[in-house]
Scaffold this motif. Structure first.
Motif: not given
Length: 387
Positions: A1-5, A9-11, A52-57, A102-109
């Protein structure tokens, strides 16, 4: 996925309501969302959007600086993720990624913990009303994002936070960041709208702490944290909040009273009987004198002195300074102008409750006796007027 996309999407999506975003995801063919922004089209799958949103944050938090645009970008991502968490129970793909992985939850927390830690360290660098509001919004959104990720039940949230290896650092950072937020309320801002936003965002963050502190295990962990109780972070938050001035605007004045009431509730829990008294007071069933002496009785019914027991010698001066502000609140509420249209009964009861906690603590008893003399003088003078 392109970073620009992803940025696009967030915007595009962070301004949508839960209902609007849910409909967009539900109508996506084969899980692919097609969007157009500023004349450019892009496609993104629902799963990629969440992951990718979790990774982006996480990346935004790790490289965060005190910069308005950086704050705005991160806030947009947090809002979008919060909305995705809200609707995840109705969309299997989102639920699999955000609620079950759980990996997503841990990363976000972890990101939330690190963000609140950052905010607690750099609050004094804020200049300008826009940065102040963004700071307050980031703090409030990051706190409530943990609620969206974990559960709607505060007990579950407290249990998960307590199980995290960095919970002590989180608690210290959270109290410090909210204290910074309270201090921002003293700034002279340009518009009433910005003022309102800043006050209400601060109230939501303080309410988050209060909701956690209502649970016994979280309160015990808080009391055991000597850097908070012994180091003075709790008392500093109490003192700074009680120093907030009253405002001519009845809406802002009401928020200030609620802030003071909430911060006192963190240190001194309110029992059911106090809520009954508030009800009667608000309804006017007690005369002023009857109501006043009923409050005086509460001063001598100490139930909990755990915060006092844990306070170290180094924090005693700060605790005394905080309780001096409590006594000023008592004087203002009992003998000041009571013509305002906003409720003040709960604030006064909380001030009474915290005063009784200090009265019951041996190391503060002498200080309380000396400083309550002038207050009792007002009490008797006040009572004589009704004889």
């Amino acid at each position: 996925m392109q970073q620009h996309d992803l940025y696009s999407a967030v915007k595009e999506f962070n301004v949508l309501s839960s209902k609007e975003l849910g409909s967009l995801i539900r109508d996506a063919e084969n899980g692919i969302i097609k969007c157009t922004l500023n004349g450019s089209s892009f496609e993104i799958t629902v799963e990629n959007l969440a992951r990718h949103l979790v990774e982006h944050i996480s990346n935004e938090v790790s490289s965060l600086t005190v910069d308005e645009q950086h704050f705005r970008n991160l806030l947009s991502g947090l809002r979008l993720l919060h909305t995705l968490c809200d609707i995840s129970s109705h969309h299997l793909t989102l639920e699999r990624v955000l609620a079950e992985d759980m990996s997503v939850q841990k990363k976000m927390l972890d990101s939330i913990f690190h963000l609140i830690s950052f905010l607690s360290q750099f609050g004094e660098k804020l200049n300008g009303s826009s940065l102040m509001v963004l700071y307050s919004a980031l703090l409030s959104n990051s706190m409530y994002l943990s609620k969206a990720l974990i559960s709607s039940e505060w007990k579950d949230i407290a249990d998960v936070l307590l199980a995290h290896p960095e919970v002590d650092d989180f608690i210290i950072s959270a109290f410090t960041a909210v204290c910074v937020n309270v201090n921002l309320l003293r700034a002279t801002l340009t518009t009433q709208r910005i003022n309102n936003s800043l006050f209400h965002l601060c109230e939501s963050s303080l309410q988050f702490l209060l909701s956690l502190c209502k649970h016994m295990l979280f309160r015990e962990r808080l009391v055991e944290n000597k850097e908070l109780c012994g180091g003075g972070a709790v008392f500093r938050l109490v003192e700074n909040t009680l120093k907030l001035s009253q405002y001519d605007d009845p809406k802002l004045s009401s928020v200030v009273n609620r802030l003071k009431s909430k911060v006192l509730s963190i240190v001194s829990p309110i029992t059911c009987r106090h809520y009954c008294i508030v009800f009667y007071f608000v309804q006017g069933f007690f005369s002023t004198l009857q109501w006043f002496f009923l409050q005086m009785l509460l001063l001598f019914q100490a139930e909990c002195s755990s915060f006092m027991d844990m306070a170290s010698t180094q924090s005693k001066g700060l605790a005394e300074s905080a309780v001096s502000e409590v006594l000023e609140v008592l004087k203002m509420m009992c003998f000041g102008d009571l013509k305002g249209h906003h409720p003040r009964g709960l604030l006064l009861l909380n001030a009474m409750k915290l005063t009784e906690v200090f009265c019951g603590a041996s190391r503060f008893r002498t200080f309380m006796v000396l400083n309550l003399v002038s207050f009792f003088k007002y009490v008797y003078l006040f009572g004589v007027k009704f004889l």
